[in-house]
Design a protein around this motif. Structure first.
Motif, PDB file in Angstrom:
ATOM      1  N   GLU A   1       0.826  -1.209   0.000  1.00 49.74           N
ATOM      2  CA  GLU A   1       0.000   0.000   0.000  1.00 49.74           C
ATOM      3  C   GLU A   1       0.859   1.256   0.000  1.00 49.74           C
ATOM      4  O   GLU A   1       0.559   2.228  -0.689  1.00 49.74           O
TER       5      GLU A   1
ATOM      6  N   GLU B   1       2.213   1.570  -3.506  1.00 43.30           N
ATOM      7  CA  GLU B   1       1.181   1.918  -4.487  1.00 43.30           C
ATOM      8  C   GLU B   1       0.708   3.361  -4.304  1.00 43.30           C
ATOM      9  O   GLU B   1       0.423   4.059  -5.280  1.00 43.30           O
TER      10      GLU B   1
ATOM     11  N   ASP C   1       1.005   6.024  -7.174  1.00 41.96           N
ATOM     12  CA  ASP C   1      -0.193   6.758  -7.581  1.00 41.96           C
ATOM     13  C   ASP C   1       0.128   8.251  -7.648  1.00 41.96           C
ATOM     14  O   ASP C   1      -0.163   8.927  -8.643  1.00 41.96           O
TER      15      ASP C   1
ATOM     16  N   PHE D   1       0.424   4.757 -12.477  1.00 42.23           N
ATOM     17  CA  PHE D   1      -0.621   3.846 -12.941  1.00 42.23           C
ATOM     18  C   PHE D   1      -1.393   4.472 -14.097  1.00 42.23           C
ATOM     19  O   PHE D   1      -2.397   5.154 -13.911  1.00 42.23           O
TER      20      PHE D   1
ATOM     21  N   GLU E   1      -7.393   2.535 -16.108  1.00 39.30           N
ATOM     22  CA  GLU E   1      -8.101   1.254 -16.099  1.00 39.30           C
ATOM     23  C   GLU E   1      -7.141   0.081 -15.937  1.00 39.30           C
ATOM     24  O   GLU E   1      -7.556  -1.040 -15.658  1.00 39.30           O
ATOM     25  N   LYS E   2      -5.871   0.341 -16.112  1.00 40.29           N
ATOM     26  CA  LYS E   2      -4.901  -0.744 -15.920  1.00 40.29           C
ATOM     27  C   LYS E   2      -4.352  -0.789 -14.504  1.00 40.29           C
ATOM     28  O   LYS E   2      -3.544  -1.658 -14.162  1.00 40.29           O
ATOM     29  N   LYS E   3      -4.750   0.159 -13.686  1.00 35.64           N
ATOM     30  CA  LYS E   3      -4.155   0.272 -12.359  1.00 35.64           C
ATOM     31  C   LYS E   3      -4.215  -1.041 -11.576  1.00 35.64           C
ATOM     32  O   LYS E   3      -3.217  -1.494 -11.015  1.00 35.64           O
ATOM     33  N   GLU E   4      -5.390  -1.655 -11.604  1.00 33.85           N
ATOM     34  CA  GLU E   4      -5.543  -2.842 -10.777  1.00 33.85           C
ATOM     35  C   GLU E   4      -4.605  -3.968 -11.210  1.00 33.85           C
ATOM     36  O   GLU E   4      -3.949  -4.602 -10.386  1.00 33.85           O
ATOM     37  N   SER E   5      -4.527  -4.192 -12.513  1.00 31.79           N
ATOM     38  CA  SER E   5      -3.665  -5.290 -12.959  1.00 31.79           C
ATOM     39  C   SER E   5      -2.184  -4.932 -12.763  1.00 31.79           C
ATOM     40  O   SER E   5      -1.365  -5.794 -12.473  1.00 31.79           O
TER      41      SER E   5
ATOM     42  N   GLN F   1      -1.012  -3.103 -10.291  1.00 28.80           N
ATOM     43  CA  GLN F   1      -0.785  -3.345  -8.868  1.00 28.80           C
ATOM     44  C   GLN F   1      -0.603  -4.826  -8.583  1.00 28.80           C
ATOM     45  O   GLN F   1       0.293  -5.243  -7.858  1.00 28.80           O
ATOM     46  N   ARG F   2      -1.475  -5.616  -9.186  1.00 28.92           N
ATOM     47  CA  ARG F   2      -1.419  -7.053  -8.963  1.00 28.92           C
ATOM     48  C   ARG F   2      -0.059  -7.614  -9.399  1.00 28.92           C
ATOM     49  O   ARG F   2       0.548  -8.426  -8.707  1.00 28.92           O
TER      50      ARG F   2
END
Lengths: 264, 264
Positions: free
Chosen positions: A201, A204, A208, A213, A217-221, A223-224
């Motif tokens: 966190e 990230e 951020d 990021f 819309e790609k932020k989540e992937s 981060q993953r």
């Protein structure tokens, strides 16, 4: 070489240790190398049949790297038969099993057998032939089993002390019960996962703020993917703290440097 | 010594064979013995970092007993980092696992891992240190795992070529025994190590600029700890790029944000 780990409890007074027998070794250097290997793997008793250049030979001691005791106490014989007279089981290592109809063992099986013998108080001999000629068929026929080291058929010429090395290494593994002994000392407990998540966190949040990021819309992937890569490192709690320090340093330290450069 | 047999046939073309890397070997005789052992166990590629007495050295060929091909084709490097740059996984054999927090493997486990790597087309390096000094901690920190040979704690000084002998013997056993395993799915190829080193240097440069390495005398061990933690993650090439992006974003992005906040 020094090692600070506690010594594994391998001195086993309940075991009758095998001895190493060299038949007509040519090079004193090889005898010295064999003594060193014996010391590496905890064997002590060396018997030598007709060493080509006589005995003792200074070059053997020079090559032993300080493993003098097998050489100091080596006993000399005229024939293999004499050298093995008091033993219960002898394993002849040879690349050429020939027509002796003896059971053929791998070094690992030889270690298993030798261990069983040792537990029963039986005295085992590990017999190795001369550098070029190997063992005479006559002498092999005095033994209970043959040991063959699985070398590449395209290049079978294994050095005498290297052959001893492998047979004794397997012995050592056997008495250590290696699977159990697999070195776990360097195991560091991975951090509890909430510590790890704290790092994620933190990282990230800073990424951020830095506009990393993108597109959103790609932020989540994204981060993953970052998390998965770090997951595989099994960071300890201390390492998690260190990496949080890394993130802070990169962000603040450099920020300050830039501020300075730009006129503060 | 001359050997007129043909060079060994390539067996198992489906396997990417490990290479052997010797760091600063002192004795040409040992390099020759290593070549012989490589031939015994079917490996061919030898890399040498800074051989003490230069290269080529006739005594190496003399000691190889005809196993000339690893010597004829040996490549020479200035640093361990250069020697392993194109490899995917490197196993450092040392009697002193020390405080590097890398996983420790037995020779047998190393063979298992190397075999898995070989099936996936990954290039493995088996790294061995100098006769007396062993490997530098700095160089160990470039590796993914440590291999320790279970010698008697009472006499740990194992000859260089004997150490190679055991690690390669286990490799040979593994490829002889191994069933032709199904190709592993969902597998991501770790980056070549020079890519990883590029990331480390990038990160360390930025941390240096940020004053992270304090006190200065701790810089080396701090760097080592960062590297070791990331080594364990087996980053892919894509991940290495991503993490370089992370470093850049943390440094530049936030720097800019700070500049803005502070009145630009």
């Amino acid at each position: 070489m020094k090692d600070n780990r506690p010594a594994p409890p391998v001195e086993r007074p309940d075991l009758t240790l095998p001895c190493v027998i060299l038949d007509r070794p040519q090079m004193a250097e090889n005898i010295g190398s064999v003594a060193r290997v014996m010391a590496n793997f905890g064997l002590r008793e060396l018997r030598i049949v007709n060493p080509r250049d006589g005995w003792p030979q200074e070059r053997a001691w020079a090559m032993s790297s300080g493993a003098h005791w097998p050489l100091d106490n080596a006993t000399i014989y005229e024939t293999v038969a004499e050298a093995i007279a008091d033993l219960n089981m002898v394993y002849a290592t040879t690349a050429r099993p020939r027509e002796t109809h003896l059971p053929i063992r791998t070094p690992r099986q030889c270690a298993d057998d030798s261990y069983d013998n040792a537990q029963k108080g039986l005295k085992t001999g590990l017999l190795f032939g001369a550098e070029r000629a190997g063992l005479e068929t006559f002498d092999i026929a005095l033994c209970q089993s043959i040991v063959t080291i699985p070398v590449d058929p395209a290049f079978q010429s294994l050095n005498l002390s290297q052959a001893v090395n492998i047979v004794l290494y397997e012995w050592r593994l056997k008495i250590m019960d290696a699977p159990k002994a697999a070195f776990t000392q360097n195991f560091d407990k991975p951090a509890e996962l909430d510590k790890l998540h704290g790092l994620y966190e933190h990282l990230e949040r800073e990424l951020d703020a830095a506009g990393f990021f993108f597109p959103p819309e790609k932020k989540e992937s994204m981060q993953r993917n970052l998390r998965v890569a770090l997951n595989r490192a099994h960071l300890t709690e201390q390492e998690v703290r260190t990496w949080r320090g890394v993130v802070t340093a990169l962000v603040k330290g450099r920020g300050r440097a830039l501020l300075k450069k730009d006129g503060n």
